[in-house]
Design a protein around this motif. Structure first.
Motif, PDB file in Angstrom:
ATOM      1  N   LEU A  98      45.957  42.361  28.139  1.00  0.00           N
ATOM      2  CA  LEU A  98      46.456  42.891  28.928  1.00  0.00           C
ATOM      3  C   LEU A  98      45.969  42.611  30.094  1.00  0.00           C
ATOM      4  N   MET A  99      45.712  40.661  30.309  1.00  0.00           N
ATOM      5  CA  MET A  99      45.803  40.545  31.688  1.00  0.00           C
ATOM      6  C   MET A  99      47.224  39.140  32.190  1.00  0.00           C
ATOM      7  N   THR A 100      48.003  39.387  31.084  1.00  0.00           N
ATOM      8  CA  THR A 100      49.493  38.910  30.490  1.00  0.00           C
ATOM      9  C   THR A 100      50.138  39.183  30.640  1.00  0.00           C
ATOM     10  N   ALA A 101      51.401  38.160  30.477  1.00  0.00           N
ATOM     11  CA  ALA A 101      52.779  38.469  30.507  1.00  0.00           C
ATOM     12  C   ALA A 101      53.419  37.573  29.728  1.00  0.00           C
ATOM     13  N   VAL A 102      54.943  38.146  29.500  1.00  0.00           N
ATOM     14  CA  VAL A 102      55.985  36.977  29.515  1.00  0.00           C
ATOM     15  C   VAL A 102      56.916  37.223  31.059  1.00  0.00           C
ATOM     16  N   SER A 103      57.112  36.802  31.591  1.00  0.00           N
ATOM     17  CA  SER A 103      57.849  36.310  32.406  1.00  0.00           C
ATOM     18  C   SER A 103      59.472  36.236  31.997  1.00  0.00           C
ATOM     19  N   HIS A 104      59.778  37.679  32.962  1.00  0.00           N
ATOM     20  CA  HIS A 104      61.366  37.866  31.969  1.00  0.00           C
ATOM     21  C   HIS A 104      62.020  36.617  33.190  1.00  0.00           C
ATOM     22  N   LEU A 105      61.427  36.095  34.025  1.00  0.00           N
ATOM     23  CA  LEU A 105      62.683  35.053  34.447  1.00  0.00           C
ATOM     24  C   LEU A 105      62.570  33.500  34.233  1.00  0.00           C
ATOM     25  N   SER A 106      61.538  33.389  34.116  1.00  0.00           N
ATOM     26  CA  SER A 106      61.161  32.064  32.801  1.00  0.00           C
ATOM     27  C   SER A 106      61.114  31.455  31.879  1.00  0.00           C
ATOM     28  N   GLY A 107      60.743  33.365  30.786  1.00  0.00           N
ATOM     29  CA  GLY A 107      59.901  32.705  29.371  1.00  0.00           C
ATOM     30  C   GLY A 107      58.858  32.025  29.008  1.00  0.00           C
ATOM     31  N   LYS A 108      57.510  32.480  30.645  1.00  0.00           N
ATOM     32  CA  LYS A 108      56.344  31.329  30.518  1.00  0.00           C
ATOM     33  C   LYS A 108      55.617  32.660  30.522  1.00  0.00           C
ATOM     34  N   ARG A 109      54.831  32.097  29.887  1.00  0.00           N
ATOM     35  CA  ARG A 109      52.989  33.291  30.043  1.00  0.00           C
ATOM     36  C   ARG A 109      52.877  33.007  31.928  1.00  0.00           C
ATOM     37  N   ILE A 110      52.292  34.447  31.935  1.00  0.00           N
ATOM     38  CA  ILE A 110      52.236  34.574  33.828  1.00  0.00           C
ATOM     39  C   ILE A 110      51.026  35.185  33.293  1.00  0.00           C
ATOM     40  N   ASN A 111      50.312  35.889  34.379  1.00  0.00           N
ATOM     41  CA  ASN A 111      49.319  36.640  34.657  1.00  0.00           C
ATOM     42  C   ASN A 111      49.952  38.125  35.622  1.00  0.00           C
ATOM     43  N   ARG A 112      49.540  38.596  34.617  1.00  0.00           N
ATOM     44  CA  ARG A 112      50.033  40.234  34.866  1.00  0.00           C
ATOM     45  C   ARG A 112      49.966  40.181  36.489  1.00  0.00           C
ATOM     46  N   PHE A 113      49.958  39.933  37.216  1.00  0.00           N
ATOM     47  CA  PHE A 113      49.641  40.327  38.418  1.00  0.00           C
ATOM     48  C   PHE A 113      51.100  39.764  39.085  1.00  0.00           C
ATOM     49  N   THR A 114      51.282  39.501  38.641  1.00  0.00           N
ATOM     50  CA  THR A 114      52.637  38.942  39.204  1.00  0.00           C
ATOM     51  C   THR A 114      54.101  39.304  38.536  1.00  0.00           C
ATOM     52  N   HIS A 115      53.218  39.997  37.532  1.00  0.00           N
ATOM     53  CA  HIS A 115      54.915  40.247  36.211  1.00  0.00           C
ATOM     54  C   HIS A 115      55.381  41.488  37.058  1.00  0.00           C
ATOM     55  N   ILE A 116      57.307  41.330  36.623  1.00  0.00           N
ATOM     56  CA  ILE A 116      57.892  42.898  37.131  1.00  0.00           C
ATOM     57  C   ILE A 116      58.167  43.472  35.608  1.00  0.00           C
ATOM     58  N   HIS A 117      57.151  44.732  35.422  1.00  0.00           N
ATOM     59  CA  HIS A 117      57.248  46.228  34.490  1.00  0.00           C
ATOM     60  C   HIS A 117      58.745  45.855  33.727  1.00  0.00           C
ATOM     61  N   GLN A 118      59.170  45.669  32.089  1.00  0.00           N
ATOM     62  CA  GLN A 118      59.619  45.204  31.150  1.00  0.00           C
ATOM     63  C   GLN A 118      59.933  46.136  30.076  1.00  0.00           C
ATOM     64  N   SER A 119      58.711  46.920  29.713  1.00  0.00           N
ATOM     65  CA  SER A 119      58.645  48.632  29.136  1.00  0.00           C
ATOM     66  C   SER A 119      57.775  49.062  29.755  1.00  0.00           C
ATOM     67  N   VAL A 120      57.920  50.687  29.149  1.00  0.00           N
ATOM     68  CA  VAL A 120      56.798  51.238  29.092  1.00  0.00           C
ATOM     69  C   VAL A 120      54.910  50.434  28.769  1.00  0.00           C
ATOM     70  N   SER A 121      55.462  50.067  27.528  1.00  0.00           N
ATOM     71  CA  SER A 121      54.343  49.211  27.092  1.00  0.00           C
ATOM     72  C   SER A 121      53.786  48.216  28.443  1.00  0.00           C
ATOM     73  N   ASP A 122      54.311  47.659  28.816  1.00  0.00           N
ATOM     74  CA  ASP A 122      53.989  46.550  30.420  1.00  0.00           C
ATOM     75  C   ASP A 122      52.848  47.569  30.943  1.00  0.00           C
ATOM     76  N   LEU A 123      53.920  49.349  31.403  1.00  0.00           N
ATOM     77  CA  LEU A 123      53.044  49.636  32.518  1.00  0.00           C
ATOM     78  C   LEU A 123      51.626  50.495  32.093  1.00  0.00           C
ATOM     79  N   VAL A 124      52.352  50.438  30.410  1.00  0.00           N
ATOM     80  CA  VAL A 124      50.724  51.337  30.183  1.00  0.00           C
ATOM     81  C   VAL A 124      49.764  49.719  30.294  1.00  0.00           C
ATOM     82  N   LYS A 125      49.997  49.304  30.050  1.00  0.00           N
ATOM     83  CA  LYS A 125      49.003  47.638  29.550  1.00  0.00           C
ATOM     84  C   LYS A 125      48.553  47.367  31.168  1.00  0.00           C
TER      85      LYS A 125
END
Ligand code: SF4
Ligand code: FE
Length: 480
Positions: A56-83
């Motif tokens: 829930l708290m992290t995501a993979v950046s669509h820019l760098s491919g690195k694991r980032i804090n979700r608070f800096t993430h751009i939602h890439q799917s409906v699943s991202d929005l739900v999380k």
């Protein structure tokens, strides 16, 4: 990703200009009144490092491919929005207050869509600039304050007709290097706990208001920015020796007025400049995202419901049928809030920029419920808690040799429970429904992400009324 400790250290390096109670606050991080709000943001860093919350708290950046804090993430799917919805509830439940970091996430996501749309129509290069900025935010795991609300002066007048032209943020100068801005943003929760401030317009603008159609980002300690902290009821309880009376000693949220006095913004941090027709869409996108974000209130509701059940047990009233029914009602309302936030996420869609956006109608319906249900949940919590919540003497009186024993004796409920536990839970309910946290749980539920009327306008606009009429007329045999 930064740890909570690194986050705290990073704030110490910033050179904020902050005023509170008429004095400059030299060290906000260790200031007793501000610190609980910093602790709440720190939770967004702390939980991101816990394996059980990684999803829930992290995501993979669509820019760098690195694991980032979700608070800096751009939602890439409906699943991202739900999380995102679930992350908000999780943090609300861990802090019992506003943890502030969602506004920046919502601003980043709204800008990822709108900068793309401006470029498509105007041939500008805002999206490229924005993505560079986003990469910087992700790489450094920064907290951003999303600053939208202007002081607005006379509400009946558009920005350019205001007697004082600075009632809305505006460009006062422009050259090859960048722009100079002047104005203020009000009610900024967590502004002094943020590394960056992302400014957006607060209403749709017409051609005459072009100077006000601006969006940009600055380091929060940029020269010319001043913060004036707001007051909260019971705030000075945080200055007392014994913090029991604060109810929630570790966490809080705190608002500031942020003043921009001719502040220079270099072009690479300007994301909208005079494209007035995009001010409205940016406001709408940000507002929809932030209206979804209010799943945080379900998390805070979890805390309040847990407190109400606990106090009922301490009072020996937990078996009474009306108490049980009130707790059920609180849960019903709280889960209804969660349903709304989940549903606008689940019904999300892909924008032309590639960013996923929530369903606007459902986000507004959800936020409209948020302007009501926490008040009813708070009312029920006060009902269950009883009057002692507001007549309880201070922690100092409980410590005093003259009065302590008497209070211990007469304020005991269930004899198995120490009086101090009863005091603690009552103070927590007071904090959430009347004290400093009521700012976040109630007033912010009402006015944050737009006052109730703003959602009603959007509901009216988004609903497909013609379709509904066609359905009704068809069934009863009316042919137009
Ligand atoms: Fe996040 Fe809720 Fe605070 Fe808004 S009110 S910043 S959604 S915690
Ligand atoms: Fe808010």
């Amino acid at each position: 990703m930064m740890t909570a400790q690194q986050y705290e250290e990073s704030l110490r390096k910033l050179n904020f200009v902050i005023y509170m109670f008429g004095e400059r606050v030299a060290n906000p991080v260790d200031n007793h009144i501000i610190r609980p709000s910093m602790n709440a943001v720190a939770k967004t860093y702390e939980l991101a490092h816990q394996p059980e919350h990684e999803d829930l708290m992290t995501a993979v950046s669509h820019l760098s491919g690195k694991r980032i804090n979700r608070f800096t993430h751009i939602h890439q799917s409906v699943s991202d929005l739900v999380k995102k919805t679930k992350m908000g509830r999780l943090l609300g439940a861990h802090t019992g207050c506003c943890f502030q970091r969602c506004v920046g996430m919502d601003a980043l996501n709204a800008l990822s869509i709108v900068t793309h749309d401006i470029d498509a129509k105007r041939g500008t290069k805002y999206n490229e600039r924005f993505l560079k900025y986003l990469a910087y935010v992700q790489e450094n795991d920064l907290t951003c304050d999303g600053a939208m609300t202007d002081p607005k002066g006379d509400r009946s007048l558009p920005p350019h007709k205001q007697q004082d032209p600075d009632m809305y943020m505006r460009v006062v100068k422009e050259d090859q290097e960048g722009i100079v801005v002047r104005g203020a943003k009000a009610h900024q929760t967590g502004a002094v706990n943020s590394h960056e401030v992302i400014v957006m317009p607060t209403i749709a603008m017409r051609q005459e208001d072009s100077d006000y159609a601006i969006s940009f980002a600055l380091p929060s300690d940029a020269e010319g920015i001043t913060y004036i902290m707001g007051r909260q009821s019971c705030d000075t309880r945080k200055l007392e020796q014994n913090l029991l009376d604060t109810g929630n000693p570790a966490f809080g949220g705190h608002e500031a007025l942020v003043i921009f006095d001719d502040v220079f913004v270099p072009w690479d941090r300007v994301f909208m400049c005079r494209e007035h027709e995009f001010a409205g869409p940016l406001v709408e996108k940000f507002a929809s995202y932030h209206r979804q974000s209010y799943a945080c209130k379900s998390g805070v509701g979890d805390v309040l419901i847990g407190a109400a059940q606990t106090v009922a047990e301490y009072n020996g009233a937990q078996k009474a049928s009306h108490i049980r029914d009130k707790i059920i009602e609180m849960n019903h309302l709280n889960e209804t809030l969660f349903c709304g936030s989940l549903s606008c996420a689940a019904e999300g869609h892909k924008e032309p920029s590639g960013t996923y956006c929530v369903n606007t109608l459902l986000a507004n319906v959800s936020k409209q419920n948020v302007t009501r249900f926490p008040y009813e949940i708070a009312r029920l919590a006060q009902d269950v808690a009883g009057g002692l919540m507001v007549t309880l003497p201070s922690a100092a009186d409980f410590q005093s040799p003259q009065t302590g024993q008497l209070l211990e004796k007469y304020y005991r409920g269930n004899s198995d429970v120490p009086t101090e536990s009863r005091r603690r839970i009552l103070r927590l309910i007071e904090n959430l429904t009347l004290g400093t946290a009521a700012v976040g749980y109630l007033t912010e539920s009402m006015h944050g992400a737009g006052s109730p009327q703003a959602q009603r306008i959007m509901i009216a606009r988004q609903v497909n009324m013609k379709l509904k009429q066609r359905l009704a007329k068809k069934l009863c045999g009316i042919e137009d």
